[in-house]
Design a protein around this motif. Structure first.
Motif, PDB file in Angstrom:
ATOM      1  N   PRO A 127       4.061  10.603   6.853  1.00  0.00           N
ATOM      2  CA  PRO A 127       3.436   9.493   6.118  1.00  0.00           C
ATOM      3  C   PRO A 127       3.633   8.162   6.837  1.00  0.00           C
ATOM      4  CG  PRO A 127       5.467  10.164   5.056  1.00  0.00           C
ATOM      5  CD  PRO A 127       5.219  11.131   6.174  1.00  0.00           C
ATOM      6  N   LYS A 128       2.707   7.264   6.606  1.00  0.00           N
ATOM      7  CA  LYS A 128       2.824   5.929   7.191  1.00  0.00           C
ATOM      8  C   LYS A 128       3.940   5.181   6.464  1.00  0.00           C
ATOM      9  CE  LYS A 128      -1.906   5.084   8.599  1.00  0.00           C
ATOM     10  NZ  LYS A 128      -3.068   4.223   8.432  1.00  0.00           N
ATOM     11  N   PRO A 129       4.647   4.325   7.184  1.00  0.00           N
ATOM     12  CA  PRO A 129       5.634   3.482   6.508  1.00  0.00           C
ATOM     13  C   PRO A 129       4.937   2.624   5.458  1.00  0.00           C
ATOM     14  CG  PRO A 129       5.846   3.309   8.891  1.00  0.00           C
ATOM     15  CD  PRO A 129       4.617   4.104   8.613  1.00  0.00           C
ATOM     16  N   LYS A 130       5.648   2.358   4.392  1.00  0.00           N
ATOM     17  CA  LYS A 130       5.040   1.601   3.289  1.00  0.00           C
ATOM     18  C   LYS A 130       4.543   0.226   3.727  1.00  0.00           C
ATOM     19  CE  LYS A 130       7.237   4.055  -0.448  1.00  0.00           C
ATOM     20  NZ  LYS A 130       7.675   5.179   0.309  1.00  0.00           N
ATOM     21  N   SER A 131       5.148  -0.320   4.754  1.00  0.00           N
ATOM     22  CA  SER A 131       4.730  -1.636   5.234  1.00  0.00           C
ATOM     23  C   SER A 131       3.346  -1.601   5.875  1.00  0.00           C
ATOM     24  CB  SER A 131       5.753  -2.191   6.220  1.00  0.00           C
ATOM     25  OG  SER A 131       5.845  -1.319   7.331  1.00  0.00           O
ATOM     26  N   GLU A 132       2.895  -0.399   6.322  1.00  0.00           N
ATOM     27  CA  GLU A 132       1.602  -0.279   6.983  1.00  0.00           C
ATOM     28  C   GLU A 132       0.463   0.061   6.029  1.00  0.00           C
ATOM     29  OE1 GLU A 132       1.468   2.274  10.378  1.00  0.00           O
ATOM     30  OE2 GLU A 132       3.443   1.649  11.052  1.00  0.00           O
ATOM     31  N   ILE A 133       0.779   0.276   4.747  1.00  0.00           N
ATOM     32  CA  ILE A 133      -0.245   0.672   3.783  1.00  0.00           C
ATOM     33  C   ILE A 133      -1.135  -0.529   3.475  1.00  0.00           C
ATOM     34  CG2 ILE A 133      -0.633   1.461   1.418  1.00  0.00           C
ATOM     35  CD1 ILE A 133       1.982   3.038   1.651  1.00  0.00           C
ATOM     36  N   ASP A 134      -2.438  -0.302   3.522  1.00  0.00           N
ATOM     37  CA  ASP A 134      -3.408  -1.355   3.201  1.00  0.00           C
ATOM     38  C   ASP A 134      -3.519  -1.447   1.681  1.00  0.00           C
ATOM     39  OD1 ASP A 134      -5.418  -3.182   3.045  1.00  0.00           O
ATOM     40  OD2 ASP A 134      -6.942  -1.940   4.045  1.00  0.00           O
ATOM     41  N   THR A 146      -5.520   1.709  -5.741  1.00  0.00           N
ATOM     42  CA  THR A 146      -5.905   1.498  -7.142  1.00  0.00           C
ATOM     43  C   THR A 146      -4.802   0.703  -7.816  1.00  0.00           C
ATOM     44  OG1 THR A 146      -4.790   3.492  -7.927  1.00  0.00           O
ATOM     45  CG2 THR A 146      -7.077   3.750  -7.177  1.00  0.00           C
ATOM     46  N   GLU A 147      -5.063   0.206  -9.030  1.00  0.00           N
ATOM     47  CA  GLU A 147      -4.054  -0.556  -9.771  1.00  0.00           C
ATOM     48  C   GLU A 147      -2.805   0.281 -10.011  1.00  0.00           C
ATOM     49  OE1 GLU A 147      -3.322  -3.796 -10.834  1.00  0.00           O
ATOM     50  OE2 GLU A 147      -5.039  -4.044  -9.512  1.00  0.00           O
ATOM     51  N   VAL A 148      -3.009   1.541 -10.348  1.00  0.00           N
ATOM     52  CA  VAL A 148      -1.881   2.439 -10.622  1.00  0.00           C
ATOM     53  C   VAL A 148      -1.033   2.615  -9.363  1.00  0.00           C
ATOM     54  CG1 VAL A 148      -1.257   4.808 -11.276  1.00  0.00           C
ATOM     55  CG2 VAL A 148      -3.111   3.638 -12.468  1.00  0.00           C
ATOM     56  N   GLU A 149      -1.683   2.818  -8.210  1.00  0.00           N
ATOM     57  CA  GLU A 149      -0.945   2.982  -6.962  1.00  0.00           C
ATOM     58  C   GLU A 149      -0.171   1.709  -6.601  1.00  0.00           C
ATOM     59  OE1 GLU A 149      -3.735   6.223  -4.608  1.00  0.00           O
ATOM     60  OE2 GLU A 149      -4.370   4.120  -4.657  1.00  0.00           O
ATOM     61  N   LYS A 150      -0.781   0.550  -6.854  1.00  0.00           N
ATOM     62  CA  LYS A 150      -0.089  -0.716  -6.583  1.00  0.00           C
ATOM     63  C   LYS A 150       1.142  -0.860  -7.473  1.00  0.00           C
ATOM     64  CE  LYS A 150      -4.209  -3.275  -5.141  1.00  0.00           C
ATOM     65  NZ  LYS A 150      -5.178  -4.319  -5.520  1.00  0.00           N
ATOM     66  N   LEU A 151       1.012  -0.485  -8.746  1.00  0.00           N
ATOM     67  CA  LEU A 151       2.142  -0.561  -9.673  1.00  0.00           C
ATOM     68  C   LEU A 151       3.259   0.397  -9.268  1.00  0.00           C
ATOM     69  CD1 LEU A 151       0.239  -0.884 -13.069  1.00  0.00           C
ATOM     70  CD2 LEU A 151       1.631  -2.637 -11.960  1.00  0.00           C
ATOM     71  N   LYS A 152       2.885   1.590  -8.799  1.00  0.00           N
ATOM     72  CA  LYS A 152       3.888   2.554  -8.348  1.00  0.00           C
ATOM     73  C   LYS A 152       4.656   2.016  -7.154  1.00  0.00           C
ATOM     74  CE  LYS A 152       1.797   6.902  -9.865  1.00  0.00           C
ATOM     75  NZ  LYS A 152       1.177   8.163  -9.418  1.00  0.00           N
ATOM     76  N   LEU A 153       3.955   1.396  -6.216  1.00  0.00           N
ATOM     77  CA  LEU A 153       4.617   0.808  -5.048  1.00  0.00           C
ATOM     78  C   LEU A 153       5.585  -0.296  -5.463  1.00  0.00           C
ATOM     79  CD1 LEU A 153       1.960   0.456  -2.198  1.00  0.00           C
ATOM     80  CD2 LEU A 153       4.075   1.746  -2.138  1.00  0.00           C
ATOM     81  N   LEU A 187       7.060  -0.651  -8.364  1.00  0.00           N
ATOM     82  CA  LEU A 187       8.181  -0.033  -9.057  1.00  0.00           C
ATOM     83  C   LEU A 187       9.165   0.582  -8.060  1.00  0.00           C
ATOM     84  CD1 LEU A 187       9.392   0.701 -11.803  1.00  0.00           C
ATOM     85  CD2 LEU A 187       7.995   2.767 -11.776  1.00  0.00           C
ATOM     86  N   GLU A 188       8.659   1.243  -7.042  1.00  0.00           N
ATOM     87  CA  GLU A 188       9.505   1.825  -6.001  1.00  0.00           C
ATOM     88  C   GLU A 188      10.302   0.747  -5.278  1.00  0.00           C
ATOM     89  OE1 GLU A 188       8.310   4.651  -2.767  1.00  0.00           O
ATOM     90  OE2 GLU A 188       6.880   5.270  -4.313  1.00  0.00           O
ATOM     91  N   LYS A 189       9.628  -0.368  -4.980  1.00  0.00           N
ATOM     92  CA  LYS A 189      10.287  -1.475  -4.283  1.00  0.00           C
ATOM     93  C   LYS A 189      11.437  -2.024  -5.132  1.00  0.00           C
ATOM     94  CE  LYS A 189       7.704  -4.540  -2.075  1.00  0.00           C
ATOM     95  NZ  LYS A 189       6.829  -5.724  -1.891  1.00  0.00           N
ATOM     96  N   GLU A 190      11.213  -2.174  -6.442  1.00  0.00           N
ATOM     97  CA  GLU A 190      12.256  -2.680  -7.344  1.00  0.00           C
ATOM     98  C   GLU A 190      13.423  -1.715  -7.415  1.00  0.00           C
ATOM     99  OE1 GLU A 190      10.948  -3.933 -11.221  1.00  0.00           O
ATOM    100  OE2 GLU A 190       9.215  -4.973 -10.370  1.00  0.00           O
ATOM    101  N   ARG A 191      13.137  -0.407  -7.444  1.00  0.00           N
ATOM    102  CA  ARG A 191      14.210   0.590  -7.508  1.00  0.00           C
ATOM    103  C   ARG A 191      15.077   0.527  -6.260  1.00  0.00           C
ATOM    104  NH1 ARG A 191      10.852   5.775  -9.774  1.00  0.00           N
ATOM    105  NH2 ARG A 191      10.798   5.100 -11.947  1.00  0.00           N
ATOM    106  N   THR A 192      14.469   0.362  -5.086  1.00  0.00           N
ATOM    107  CA  THR A 192      15.271   0.314  -3.857  1.00  0.00           C
ATOM    108  C   THR A 192      16.088  -0.965  -3.773  1.00  0.00           C
ATOM    109  OG1 THR A 192      13.374  -0.555  -2.627  1.00  0.00           O
ATOM    110  CG2 THR A 192      13.767   1.815  -2.492  1.00  0.00           C
ATOM    111  N   LEU A 193      15.604  -2.047  -4.356  1.00  0.00           N
ATOM    112  CA  LEU A 193      16.345  -3.303  -4.347  1.00  0.00           C
ATOM    113  C   LEU A 193      17.566  -3.226  -5.270  1.00  0.00           C
ATOM    114  CD1 LEU A 193      13.483  -5.969  -4.379  1.00  0.00           C
ATOM    115  CD2 LEU A 193      14.970  -5.360  -2.478  1.00  0.00           C
ATOM    116  N   ARG A 194      17.478  -2.466  -6.345  1.00  0.00           N
ATOM    117  CA  ARG A 194      18.590  -2.338  -7.310  1.00  0.00           C
ATOM    118  C   ARG A 194      19.730  -1.490  -6.739  1.00  0.00           C
ATOM    119  NH1 ARG A 194      15.126  -1.127 -12.708  1.00  0.00           N
ATOM    120  NH2 ARG A 194      14.112  -3.129 -12.810  1.00  0.00           N
TER     121      ARG A 194
END
Length: 137
Positions: A108-115, A120-127, A129-136
Motif C-alpha cells: 500500500p501507498k504511505p498515507k502521506s501519498e494518498i490523494d 469519499t467522506e467516509v474514507e476521509k473520516l476513517k483517515l 480517526l486513524e491519525k487521532e488514534r496514532t497520536l494518542r
C-alpha cells in the motif's frame, strides 16, 4: 511439444521427462503459445544467485534475448541470472514496453501519498480517526 501434448499421447509428466524440461515451463509455453527450442536446464541455472539489477541492465538483457533468437537460456548463462527472471523480463518488455522493467514498490501507498481529494467522506473520516488514534499512543 504442443502437438505431442494435444494428441493425447503424452502427459505433461511424460513430456517433462522426454524433453528434460519442467512441467511449469511446458505449461507456460502451452499457455503463451511459445515454442521452447533451447531449453535444456542445467542445475546451475536453477541455483544461480540473482542480485539486484538496474532498469538499464534488465532492459539490456531483454533486448539481448530478442536480438538473439529468444534464447532465454543463453541470456541466463551469459548474465549469471536465472532463466525465470530472463523470461519474466523479456515477456514484460514485449507485452508492456520498457517501462514494465522499472522497479515497482509493492504494497500500500504511505498515507502521506494518498490523494485526499479523491476520497469519499467516509474514507476521509476513517483517515482522520486513524491519525487521532496514532497520536494518542
Amino acid at each position: 511439444m504442443v502437438e505431442e501434448y494435444t494428441s493425447g499421447k503424452y502427459s505433461l509428466a511424460d513430456l517433462s521427462t522426454k524433453h528434460n524440461i519442467g512441467t511449469r515451463v511446458i505449461l507456460l509455453g502451452l499457455i503463451n503459445g511459445i515454442e521452447i527450442k533451447d531449453y535444456d536446464p542445467k542445475g546451475d541455472i536453477y541455483t544461480m544467485k540473482s542480485g539486484k539489477t538496474t532498469f538499464e541492465e534488465r532492459l539490456e538483457i531483454a533486448k539481448w534475448v530478442i536480438d538473439n533468437n529468444m534464447s532465454y537460456k543463453d541470456a541466463a548463462e551469459k548474465h549469471g541470472i536465472t532463466y525465470a527472471l530472463v523470461y519474466k523480463w523479456t515477456r514484460a518488455y514485449l507485452d508492456k514496453g520498457p517501462e514494465a522493467l522499472r522497479y515497482q514498490k509493492r504494497g500500500p501507498k504511505p498515507k502521506s501519498e494518498i490523494d485526499k481529494s479523491k476520497l469519499t467522506e467516509v474514507e476521509k473520516l476513517k483517515l482522520e480517526l486513524e491519525k487521532e488514534r496514532t497520536l494518542r499512543r
